[in-house]
Design an enzyme around this catalytic site. Structure first.
Site, PDB file in Angstrom:
ATOM      1  N   LYS A  33       0.224  -1.046  -0.040  1.00 37.03           N
ATOM      2  CA  LYS A  33       0.095   0.029  -0.063  1.00 37.03           C
ATOM      3  C   LYS A  33       1.110   1.317   0.465  1.00 37.03           C
ATOM      4  CE  LYS A  33      -0.902   0.267   4.795  1.00 37.03           C
ATOM      5  NZ  LYS A  33      -0.009   2.116   5.064  1.00 37.03           N
ATOM      6  N   THR A  34       2.051   1.641   1.046  1.00 36.68           N
ATOM      7  CA  THR A  34       2.761   2.434   0.968  1.00 36.68           C
ATOM      8  C   THR A  34       3.240   2.865  -0.480  1.00 36.68           C
ATOM      9  OG1 THR A  34       3.362   1.771   3.150  1.00 36.68           O
ATOM     10  CG2 THR A  34       4.692   3.472   1.940  1.00 36.68           C
ATOM     11  N   ASP A 212      -3.606   8.110   4.266  1.00 39.05           N
ATOM     12  CA  ASP A 212      -2.845   6.154   4.559  1.00 39.05           C
ATOM     13  C   ASP A 212      -4.024   5.610   5.593  1.00 39.05           C
ATOM     14  OD1 ASP A 212      -1.493   4.046   4.710  1.00 39.05           O
ATOM     15  OD2 ASP A 212      -0.135   5.403   5.253  1.00 39.05           O
ATOM     16  N   GLU A 213      -4.054   4.170   5.384  1.00 39.38           N
ATOM     17  CA  GLU A 213      -4.436   3.723   6.749  1.00 39.38           C
ATOM     18  C   GLU A 213      -5.914   4.122   7.294  1.00 39.38           C
ATOM     19  OE1 GLU A 213      -3.731   1.393   7.559  1.00 39.38           O
ATOM     20  OE2 GLU A 213      -0.952   1.528   8.150  1.00 39.38           O
ATOM     21  N   GLN A 243      -8.203  -4.383   9.689  1.00 40.93           N
ATOM     22  CA  GLN A 243      -7.051  -4.612  10.377  1.00 40.93           C
ATOM     23  C   GLN A 243      -7.461  -3.283  10.765  1.00 40.93           C
ATOM     24  OE1 GLN A 243      -2.661  -3.997   9.050  1.00 40.93           O
ATOM     25  NE2 GLN A 243      -3.374  -4.269   6.521  1.00 40.93           N
ATOM     26  N   ARG A 589       1.772  -9.488  10.945  1.00 37.47           N
ATOM     27  CA  ARG A 589       3.404  -9.126  11.536  1.00 37.47           C
ATOM     28  C   ARG A 589       4.683  -9.370  10.615  1.00 37.47           C
ATOM     29  NH1 ARG A 589       1.330  -5.030   9.953  1.00 37.47           N
ATOM     30  NH2 ARG A 589      -0.242  -5.934   9.653  1.00 37.47           N
TER      31      ARG A 589
END
Length: 682
Positions: A33-34, A212-213, A243, A589
């Site tokens: 995503k980044t 973002d997020e 998430q 993670r």
């Protein structure tokens, strides 16, 4: 252009090229995503010629913002001005610096952190629980409620008291030109809401907005984004509904679930190829999250191939669990794995103690993320208070912290007398001491103390003047003038405290070296914006809560406490779907190996309890057995809800009612029991 697209897959490329209108990019864990959001920013600027100054990219942590800035700069060249890429709170800070005067306030305000906030509240009222008051004030601000609104809404005497404390707290901030974390966004929205022309020019300036997020945004942040998009509809959000784990602090999963309703004409792209985790890890993560009903739906596709199966550790108690994990960690370290590539995660912070003991006995260095932060240490808070007074002479809160550090013979009674006299004269303590004749000051305190105070304020003004001439040399002048290291002379931990001060001094010099034109208050505000994840660096294994691990990745992950009551948390007000999302976040993670640990009993809250293994083992397909299937509720105590007949109310309690959930709701003083399916959350 080739540089922008060379590492993107087809889904990422399509998302990057959709530049107009609202865009929702559903990005699974580890799906790049980044890379996608940074590539989209580069494409806007380098690909189609949008001026960098017309873009705004928002995220949630300084760590993420820094990484994105670095990656974006590597994709772009010859920029006259870099694009604004920062956290929501940093954007609010910058916006207020330019516009807070419209609220009749000065722009040399200082941002206080949560510790300062609690100290101020405790000074106003030490009887009610400070964390409760701090939490309620935060809720009021994020709901855009004034102290008067909060008082009118208060149903019980305690909440009327909290509303009054809120009023005094706000007055204190105004008098001392302080703003808290919530103000950074609440005041920014207030300015845009009350000044249509400012909202229009701001929206015209930032014509391309990326977030973002997005699953972590709350109601106020959504309202702010709608203001920023008021003259256009070019907003692209990247997030993962699977998430969304911050419901307890106000994040609304509905923001991402209903994005297409908030911004009409949305284009949706799904990023499902996972570049982080081995196939066995993704298999259990996918299996677990599929049990959630409230999700937009996607599946992580492995790209790194197979790997080790998931390891399940079963121990009789927490001490055996700690020994087993320490042994496994040592084996990894002996095999050449770097310490910083290993992390231990837990749902409940208290579970860290036994693991800490086990690692200590095994001689394994660890760092507790979310423990006492460097900036929360007393010696560092003292230094910061000195800096605050030097940048703002009217900061009574900080002045009182340092007036007797090093000791100047000033007792609490003497300081209280001077504070009362200063307030009676409608001035700050500093200004009062500076302007009053020494003979008058001697009527309040001893003659020796009066002279000491006069010298103290004179020295502060002198150091403040020196800071204007040379910010870099300021630290040396500060130490030479006040001899702050002497505060800790003779204490058992003198060496450690002085080392911490030297670390702070070095940090300050690095900041000024990198930003030569920066002022002291800019340095202070940067410190206040630090987050938990900014602590992740160094040469030790990491221990942290699952919440703190969000956005991070490690080669080897150990998750402890996979028992009913710990992960998932169960009971009144718990949200099983959010607990499942926490499990999903913790699993994803891990890059190479994942170890899940459960025990038969734990010592918790003063007694040892027998425990059941977490239902998540069954749901993730890791063991056979009777699956615990419950219809769950997305509602919890404290939620605001709307009923089509009774209107708006607040949830007081959640309980089972057959296969449904029953909510006890307070509708403007009238309490009713309503089935969850008949109301919607606001």
């Amino acid at each position: 252009m080739e540089k922008i697209f060379e590492k993107l897959n087809n889904s990422q490329t399509d998302a990057v090229k959709q530049t107009e209108g609202p865009v929702l990019i559903l990005a699974g864990a580890g799906s790049g995503k980044t890379t996608t959001i940074v590539s989209r920013l580069a494409y806007l600027i380098e690909g189609i010629g949008i001026p960098a100054s017309n873009t705004l990219t928002l995220t949630f942590t300084n760590k993420a913002a820094k990484e994105m800035r670095e990656r974006a700069s590597n994709m772009m060249s010859n920029l006259a001005y870099p694009p604004l890429l920062c956290t929501f709170h940093k954007f609010g800070l910058l916006f207020l610096k330019f516009n807070i005067h419209l609220l009749g306030r000065q722009n040399n305000f200082v941002v206080i952190d949560s510790d300062d906030k609690k100290r101020i509240i405790k000074k106003i009222n030490s009887e009610l629980a400070t964390p409760l008051i701090a939490s309620e004030i935060s809720r009021y601000k994020n709901s855009l409620l004034t102290p008067d609104d909060a008082y009118k809404q208060a149903e019980f005497f305690n909440y009327q008291q909290i509303a009054k404390i809120y009023e005094e707290y706000e007055n204190y901030l105004l008098e001392n030109n302080l703003v808290d974390f919530d103000d950074l966004i609440a005041l920014t929205f207030k300015l845009l809401d009350e000044n249509p022309e400012l909202a229009r020019t701001t929206s015209d300036k930032y014509r391309y907005i990326m977030v973002d997020e997005y699953q972590d945004t709350n109601e106020l942040q959504l309202k702010l984004l709608q203001k920023l998009c008021s003259t256009h509809n070019n907003i692209c959000v990247v997030g993962d509904d699977d998430q969304s784990i911050y419901g307890w602090r106000g994040a609304h999963i509905r923001n991402i679930m209903e994005f297409d309703q908030d911004f009409i004409g949305t284009s949706v792209f799904k990023l499902e190829e996972n570049y982080r985790s081995r196939e066995p890890i993704l298999k259990v993560a996918n299996a677990l999250i599929e049990h959630n009903r409230s999700r937009l739906g996607k599946k992580l596709i492995p790209t790194r191939g197979g790997g080790e199966d998931i390891t399940i550790l079963n121990s009789s108690d927490e001490n055996e669990e700690a020994r087993k994990i320490a042994t496994k960690v040592n084996k990894l370290l002996d095999s050449g794995v770097k310490a910083e590539d290993i992390a231990v995660l837990y749902r409940v912070n208290v579970l860290s103690r036994s693991i800490e003991d086990g690692l200590n006995r095994a001689g394994i260095a660890y760092k507790l993320v979310g423990g006492l932060r460097f900036y929360d240490r007393a010696e560092i808070k003292d230094l910061i208070s000195y800096l605050r007074v030097i940048t703002n002479f009217h900061d009574d809160f900080s002045f009182k912290r340092i007036v007797n550090k090093p000791k100047r013979g000033m007792g609490k009674a003497s300081v209280d007398k001077i504070e009362l006299a200063a307030h009676a004269n409608e001035t700050s303590i500093f200004e009062y001491i500076e302007k009053i004749a020494i003979t008058d000051l001697e009527t309040l305190v001893k003659s020796k103390n009066a002279k000491t105070l006069k010298k103290f304020v004179k020295d502060i003004r002198s150091v403040a003047n020196a800071a204007k001439e040379s910010t870099y040399n300021f630290i040396d002048i500060l130490e030479d003038t006040f001899h702050l290291k002497d505060i800790y002379k003779g204490l058992p931990d003198e060496v450690e405290r002085v080392l911490n001060m030297d670390e702070f001094y070095g940090l300050f010099r690095d900041f000024i070296k990198n930003s030569p034109s920066a002022s002291l208050d800019e340095f202070l505000n940067e410190l206040t914006l630090q987050s938990e994840q900014d602590q992740v660096e160094g040469d030790s294994i990491y221990m942290m809560s699952i919440h703190a691990s969000k956005g991070l990745e490690f080669d080897h992950i150990f998750i402890i406490g996979l028992e009913e009551g710990f992960l998932p948390l169960v009971g009144d007000g718990s949200d099983l779907e959010e607990e499942r999302r926490l499990g999903y976040v913790s699993f994803t993670r891990a890059k190479d190996t994942l170890t899940l640990s459960h025990v038969d009993s734990r010592f918790y809250k003063g007694r040892r309890s027998d425990l059941q293994k977490s239902r998540f083992f069954n749901e993730a397909g890791l063991c056979e057995g009777s699956l615990i299937v419950e219809k769950n509720t997305a509602f919890k105590k404290g939620d605001l809800v709307r009923h089509k007949i009774f209107g708006t109310g607040r949830v007081n309690g959640v309980s089972k009612s057959g296969r449904e959930f029953k909510l006890n709701i307070n509708f403007a003083g009238t309490k009713r029991d309503i089935l969850a399916s008949f109301v919607e959350r606001l």
